[in-house]
Design an enzyme around this catalytic site. Structure first.
Site, mmCIF file in Angstrom:
data_model
loop_
_atom_site.group_PDB
_atom_site.id
_atom_site.type_symbol
_atom_site.label_atom_id
_atom_site.label_comp_id
_atom_site.label_asym_id
_atom_site.label_seq_id
_atom_site.Cartn_x
_atom_site.Cartn_y
_atom_site.Cartn_z
ATOM 1 N N GLU A 87 -3.952 9.876 3.812
ATOM 2 C CA GLU A 87 -4.680 9.631 4.967
ATOM 3 C C GLU A 87 -4.394 11.339 5.070
ATOM 4 O O GLU A 87 -3.654 12.182 6.138
ATOM 5 C CB GLU A 87 -4.468 8.648 5.487
ATOM 6 C CG GLU A 87 -4.395 7.574 5.131
ATOM 7 C CD GLU A 87 -4.892 6.627 5.708
ATOM 8 O OE1 GLU A 87 -5.583 6.370 6.141
ATOM 9 O OE2 GLU A 87 -3.355 5.347 6.487
ATOM 10 N N GLU A 107 0.892 -1.454 0.080
ATOM 11 C CA GLU A 107 0.311 -0.068 -0.111
ATOM 12 C C GLU A 107 1.175 1.024 0.179
ATOM 13 O O GLU A 107 1.783 1.372 0.260
ATOM 14 C CB GLU A 107 -0.921 -0.514 1.124
ATOM 15 C CG GLU A 107 -1.445 1.758 1.755
ATOM 16 C CD GLU A 107 -2.519 1.308 2.806
ATOM 17 O OE1 GLU A 107 -3.105 0.371 3.113
ATOM 18 O OE2 GLU A 107 -3.124 2.490 3.181
#
Ligand SMILES: *[C@@H]1O[C@H](CO)[C@@H](O)[C@H](O)[C@H]1NC(C)=O
Ligand SMILES: *[C@@H]1O[C@H](CO)[C@@H](O)[C@H](O)[C@H]1NC(C)=O
Ligand SMILES: *[C@@H]1O[C@H](CO)[C@@H](O)[C@H](O)[C@H]1NC(C)=O
Ligand SMILES: *[C@@H]1O[C@H](CO)[C@@H](O)[C@H](O)[C@H]1NC(C)=O
Ligand SMILES: *[C@@H]1O[C@H](CO)[C@@H](O)[C@H](O)[C@H]1NC(C)=O
Ligand SMILES: *[C@@H]1O[C@H](CO)[C@@H](O)[C@H](O)[C@H]1NC(C)=O
Length: 443
Positions: free
Chosen positions: A161, A157
């Site tokens: 965020e 990943e």
């Protein structure tokens, strides 16, 4: 940052005794696909997020749609399908979602109404190196997380965020084959191999804040180097060597999400990371009824695949073993499409044209036909390993009202047929029912 959503996992176990799976405990042949959330099934379980390591065999998951360079703008949601409808044809449907997406003024808004798990909007094309770029206005508020990520099916990943409690910065993170939550605090342990121990860093966003202003966030993902670029300025560079070769290496999907990391039922560590518990009576909730993140134009530019990769077609990526390494990915001409929610990579055409499949899957709109191409829809976005994707296990806007009828149709259909393939079609549909039930309970 990686988190579990224990409440949802527990709930799914109660609502439907799904068999769980992991790299050390593979799925059985009749439900061969291990979803992103670690549960065995067919149909949607075999699409986006299907984990080759927990699946029955390396070809249980459907082949992954190959990278497509493309710009996405938002006049409508015609190129998006609810996670219960998508069967793997990325050429027909670029995005799969769960939750509450809406197009307004040429932008895509992801909503999170009070007491829901928000929205997950996942691209159906995989990227195997490339550059993605998005104009984003994050949501805001403690416990509210907006995410823009690349996530592979073995949980490599790369992400941005936005923690709604701090609108001056965005977090940049990466994970390699996401590490499970070892001590039960809901947070991923630091990877022992990482040079610094930090897979996370903050990037300051110049300008007012991430909520009020548009900023452009890019991820430039190359085999030897990974960069996060905000408003054209490189804010973080990681080379392969700096990460002990552990930057992402496997085909990944782009996912956009808005999720309640600060939901009271989440692990303490997750809530703390998210800036505290979410306030469901905030100004945004009072005024508009939901939290919202806004996405403008999104661009995907595909780079060449790694040199020397085995290539026999132009349509899909497949894993050739379950190591989850770059060297075990091939490019093929295999179809990415499943015939029904009972089909799998082992039997992709099951139910494709049979009357039973069509009556189960398309003639009744209230009958969900399976889970998500998005993030497996089963859990909340963050599986044990990946961090940001999102939690959306909520189903669509109409989930509340369709739950009962969906369950009813499932049982009706169950009573009226006995063909073996049909049974699998049904299991696929039960997955969707479960998703709807979870969404309902969450409210
Ligand atoms: C790809 O297609 C070939 C030929 O049809 C088949 O033998 C193989 O099992 C397929 N692989 C996967 C992963 O679907
Ligand atoms: C996928 O969708 C495209 C575009 O709608 C269509 O042309 C193609 O036939 C579909 N492929 C399959 C296998 O259904
Ligand atoms: C990022 O900023 C937050 C506060 O906004 C802080 O709690 C966190 O530790 C920072 N992360 C890193 C990796 O510096
Ligand atoms: C990284 O990969 C290179 C080339 O494959 C290899 O020689 C090297 O040992 C790897 N480094 C680590 C720390 O695994
Ligand atoms: C890939 O597609 C192109 C045209 O789009 C074609 O010319 C080429 O032969 C294809 N390659 C393979 C390996 O199928
Ligand atoms: C929904 O399914 C039922 C039972 O299979 C069928 O009788 C009915 O005609 C379907 N409704 C529609 C709109 O297709």
């Amino acid at each position: 940052m990686v988190r579990f959503v224990p409440a949802l996992l527990a709930l799914s176990a109660t609502a439907w005794a799904a068999q769980s799976c992991s790299a050390s405990s593979q799925c059985p042949e009749d439900k061969p696909c291990c979803s992103q959330y670690g549960e065995c099934g067919t149909g949607a379980f075999c699409l986006g997020g299907c984990d080759v390591q927990g699946s029955f065999s390396t070809d249980s998951c459907a082949p992954m749609p190959i990278c497509e360079s493309k710009s996405y703008t938002w006049d409508n949601l015609d190129n998006a399908a609810l996670n219960t409808k998508y069967l793997g044809n990325a050429s027909a449907t670029d995005w799969t979602y769960s939750g509450f997406p809406k197009v307004t003024d040429g932008n895509l808004e992801l909503h999170m109404p009070k007491n829901t798990v928000g929205t997950l909007f996942a691209n159906n094309h995989y990227i195997w190196y490339g550059k993605v770029s998005a104009k984003i206005k994050s949501s805001r508020g403690a416990g509210v997380v907006t995410a823009f990520i690349l996530l592979s099916d073995v949980k490599d990943e790369i992400d941005y965020e936005f923690v709604g409690a701090d609108l001056t910065a965005v977090q940049t993170n990466y994970y390699w084959q996401g590490v499970p939550d070892l001590d039960g605090d809901g947070m991923q342990e630091r990877h022992a191999n990482q040079e610094t121990g930090h897979n996370s860093a903050n990037a300051t966003v110049n300008g007012e804040d991430t909520y009020s202003d548009w900023h452009t966030y890019e991820i430039d993902w190359q085999p030897e180097q990974l960069q996060w670029i905000v408003d054209g300025k490189v804010t973080r560079t990681l080379t392969k060597a700096q990460t002990y070769n552990e930057t992402s290496k496997t085909p990944s999907r782009m996912q956009l999400s808005l999720w309640p990391a600060g939901q009271a039922s989440n692990a303490e560590g997750t809530i703390a990371w998210a800036g505290g518990e979410i306030n469901w009576d905030s100004e945004d909730i009072k005024k508009q009824g939901y939290y919202s993140a806004t996405f403008g134009q999104i661009d995907v530019q595909c780079y060449d695949p790694p040199s020397g990769v085995s290539t026999s077609g132009n349509d899909s990526y497949i894993y050739t073993s379950d190591t989850g390494l770059q060297s075990d990915v091939a490019i093929t001409g295999n179809s990415t499409v499943l015939g029904s929610m009972g089909a799998t990579g082992l039997d992709p055409t099951l139910g494709a044209h049979s009357s039973s499949a069509s009556s189960t899957s398309s003639s009744n709109d209230t009958m969900p036909t399976g889970g998500s191409g998005g993030a497996g829809a089963m859990g909340s976005g963050h599986s044990s390993s990946s961090s940001s994707s999102s939690s959306s296990s909520s189903s669509s806007d109409d989930s509340g009202s369709s739950t009962t009828s969906a369950a009813a149709s499932a049982s009706t259909t169950a009573g009226t047929n006995s063909a073996p393939g049909q049974e699998r079609v049904l299991q696929g549909s039960l997955f969707a029912v479960l998703v709807a039930v979870v969404a309902l309970v969450m409210q």
